[in-house]
Design an enzyme around this catalytic site. Structure first.
Site, PDB file in Angstrom:
ATOM      1  N   SER A   1      -2.217   4.293   3.784  1.00  0.00           N
ATOM      2  CA  SER A   1      -3.257   3.474   3.157  1.00  0.00           C
ATOM      3  C   SER A   1      -3.932   2.520   4.137  1.00  0.00           C
ATOM      4  O   SER A   1      -4.946   1.905   3.810  1.00  0.00           O
ATOM      5  CB  SER A   1      -2.660   2.663   2.001  1.00  0.00           C
ATOM      6  OG  SER A   1      -1.653   1.790   2.475  1.00  0.00           O
ATOM      7  N   GLY A   2      -3.361   2.397   5.341  1.00  0.00           N
ATOM      8  CA  GLY A   2      -3.915   1.480   6.331  1.00  0.00           C
ATOM      9  C   GLY A   2      -3.238   0.120   6.346  1.00  0.00           C
ATOM     10  O   GLY A   2      -3.738  -0.808   6.965  1.00  0.00           O
ATOM     11  N   LYS A   3      -2.087   0.004   5.692  1.00  0.00           N
ATOM     12  CA  LYS A   3      -1.448  -1.307   5.562  1.00  0.00           C
ATOM     13  C   LYS A   3      -0.943  -1.851   6.902  1.00  0.00           C
ATOM     14  O   LYS A   3      -1.077  -3.044   7.169  1.00  0.00           O
ATOM     15  CB  LYS A   3      -0.326  -1.262   4.528  1.00  0.00           C
ATOM     16  CG  LYS A   3       0.767  -0.242   4.750  1.00  0.00           C
ATOM     17  CD  LYS A   3       1.722  -0.212   3.563  1.00  0.00           C
ATOM     18  CE  LYS A   3       2.865   0.777   3.798  1.00  0.00           C
ATOM     19  NZ  LYS A   3       2.361   2.181   3.869  1.00  0.00           N
TER      20      LYS A   3
ATOM     21  N   HIS B   1       3.034   3.400  16.299  1.00  0.00           N
ATOM     22  CA  HIS B   1       2.991   1.954  16.084  1.00  0.00           C
ATOM     23  C   HIS B   1       3.088   1.204  17.405  1.00  0.00           C
ATOM     24  O   HIS B   1       2.371   0.229  17.635  1.00  0.00           O
ATOM     25  CB  HIS B   1       4.124   1.528  15.148  1.00  0.00           C
ATOM     26  CG  HIS B   1       3.829   1.778  13.704  1.00  0.00           C
ATOM     27  ND1 HIS B   1       3.746   0.772  12.780  1.00  0.00           N
ATOM     28  CD2 HIS B   1       3.578   2.923  13.023  1.00  0.00           C
ATOM     29  CE1 HIS B   1       3.466   1.282  11.589  1.00  0.00           C
ATOM     30  NE2 HIS B   1       3.364   2.586  11.713  1.00  0.00           N
TER      31      HIS B   1
ATOM     32  N   GLY C   1       0.824  -1.204   0.000  1.00  0.00           N
ATOM     33  CA  GLY C   1       0.000   0.000   0.000  1.00  0.00           C
ATOM     34  C   GLY C   1       0.853   1.246   0.000  1.00  0.00           C
ATOM     35  O   GLY C   1       2.054   1.194   0.321  1.00  0.00           O
ATOM     36  N   GLY C   2       0.230   2.351  -0.337  1.00  0.00           N
ATOM     37  CA  GLY C   2       0.920   3.625  -0.288  1.00  0.00           C
ATOM     38  C   GLY C   2       0.935   4.191   1.114  1.00  0.00           C
ATOM     39  O   GLY C   2       0.447   3.576   2.071  1.00  0.00           O
TER      40      GLY C   2
ATOM     41  N   ALA D   1      10.596  -4.760  13.843  1.00  0.00           N
ATOM     42  CA  ALA D   1      10.670  -3.342  13.466  1.00  0.00           C
ATOM     43  C   ALA D   1      11.976  -3.111  12.731  1.00  0.00           C
ATOM     44  O   ALA D   1      13.014  -2.809  13.329  1.00  0.00           O
ATOM     45  CB  ALA D   1      10.576  -2.458  14.706  1.00  0.00           C
TER      46      ALA D   1
ATOM     47  N   ARG E   1       0.280  -1.656  19.497  1.00  0.00           N
ATOM     48  CA  ARG E   1       0.623  -3.062  19.692  1.00  0.00           C
ATOM     49  C   ARG E   1       0.290  -3.510  21.102  1.00  0.00           C
ATOM     50  O   ARG E   1       0.540  -2.779  22.069  1.00  0.00           O
ATOM     51  CB  ARG E   1       2.112  -3.298  19.416  1.00  0.00           C
ATOM     52  CG  ARG E   1       2.516  -2.975  17.993  1.00  0.00           C
ATOM     53  CD  ARG E   1       3.832  -3.631  17.637  1.00  0.00           C
ATOM     54  NE  ARG E   1       4.953  -3.186  18.427  1.00  0.00           N
ATOM     55  CZ  ARG E   1       5.772  -2.196  18.085  1.00  0.00           C
ATOM     56  NH1 ARG E   1       5.551  -1.513  16.989  1.00  0.00           N
ATOM     57  NH2 ARG E   1       6.798  -1.888  18.850  1.00  0.00           N
TER      58      ARG E   1
END
Length: 354
Positions: free
Chosen positions: A185-187, A228, A181-182, A205, A232
């Site tokens: 994009s929610g990837k 991020h 995805g860009g 990571a 998690r």
């Protein structure tokens, strides 16, 4: 123990009366509906809000209110866990494993991973979604997510039994998934969602900077890392660094590689590919070969995130063009060995043909 799901929707049902959201409109158009959740055990015991007003449970049944739900033990020793709407049941330490778990996975799917990690929901348990509603875009998307988590999404009137074995989706969960995805994009969110129900996950990571060497002025990178980390679950382990092949190769549980693009940038920097020309790119190619080989043979369930190459502005610099080309080849090689490749567009997952 037999558990009848007289209703499987959230309070107000699905579609919700008077709601004109896209999810409720889709449900109406498809002629599908879910009544508010109602759980009946063996035809004699109602479990859920207001059930206690009906009096004590029948002889032989034990019902305990938990933070976020209810714990039920039947006369035959069968064990049932029921979540309250929008809540996560939290059994106490020492609780016995459950045969059936009815959970609001649209509220927090990661809690299923926590229950599995504690050994409270095993492979033989029947796990089903309860309180389904317009928090998900459609019944099809609900079924897709249940496939990620290895659970079922039964409709109203379904009966789960401890004698019948696990209730789960019949779909085979892919072992290697590439999520492309860009930017924005929610990837990454999609990749995390896929592994939410796993009891043990290693988050790889693979950033462009070795741990502790991030440029002091790179505030944007620091914000991305913090965002991020906050998403998690605390029980996920984190490995930082560029030796992605070793983590993928030596893990037998689940691995989330986020992401292949930042890993490649770090490898190119470490290999001197920006200055050394063909010699540097040769060293990069060797590390790519090692990663692809580990991806091909890994015993773990691996989800890799990568940036889709070539969908943005044409790079003006030679370095930018070299990176774009290398990333494109890396994505192609990972996709060739993936069981499933997904392209994220505006938060929506589009599964590409095999």
């Amino acid at each position: 123990m037999e558990v009848c799901l007289a209703g499987t929707g959230a309070e107000g049902g699905w579609p919700r009366e008077g709601c004109r959201c896209a999810s409720c409109d889709r449900a109406r158009a498809a002629g599908r509906s879910r009544a508010p959740a109602k759980v009946v055990v063996d035809g004699v015991l109602h479990v859920g809000p207001g059930a206690s007003a009906a009096g004590p449970p029948p002889p032989g049944y034990r019902v305990e209110a938990l933070p976020g739900g209810w714990d039920v033990t039947g006369p035959d020793g069968g064990r049932l866990l029921v979540a309250a709407a929008g809540a996560t049941p939290r059994p106490p330490a020492g609780a016995a494993p459950y045969d059936i778990a009815l959970l609001d996975l649209l509220d927090d799917p990661f809690r299923l991973g926590a229950l599995r990690r504690r050994g409270l929901v095993g492979d033989a348990a029947a796990v089903a979604v309860l309180h389904a509603d317009h928090r998900v875009s459609s019944e099809q998307e609900l079924a897709r997510r249940c496939g990620y988590w290895g659970v079922a999404a039964p409709g109203d009137g379904a009966v789960l039994s401890t004698a019948a074995g696990p209730a789960r989706t019949t779909a085979i969960r892919p072992r290697r998934v590439l999520v492309l995805g860009g930017a924005r994009s929610g990837k990454s969110r999609h990749a995390e969602l896929r592994l939410a129900a796993e009891p043990r996950v290693t988050y790889l990571a693979a950033g462009p900077y070795p741990p502790g060497d991030e440029p002091a002025g790179d505030a944007d990178w620091a914000r991305r890392v913090a965002a991020h980390r906050s998403r998690r679950p605390p029980w996920w382990s984190t490995v930082e660094g560029l030796d992605a092949a070793a983590t993928v190769r030596n893990n037998s549980d689940a691995v989330l590689l986020d992401g292949a693009g930042t890993w490649l940038a770090g490898v190119m920097q470490e290999s001197g590919a920006w200055e050394a020309g063909a010699a540097g790119l040769g060293r990069v190619a060797a590390q790519v070969d090692e990663l692809v080989e580990a991806w091909r043979h890994s015993a773990a369930r691996v989800v890799a995130v990568s940036d889709e190459a070539g969908s943005g502005v044409h790079p003006e610099s030679r370095a930018g063009r070299v990176f774009r080309d290398q990333l494109g080849w890396l994505n192609q090689r990972l996709a060739a060995e993936a069981d499933e490749t997904v392209l994220m567009v505006a938060g929506r997952a589009v599964t590409l043909p095999a």
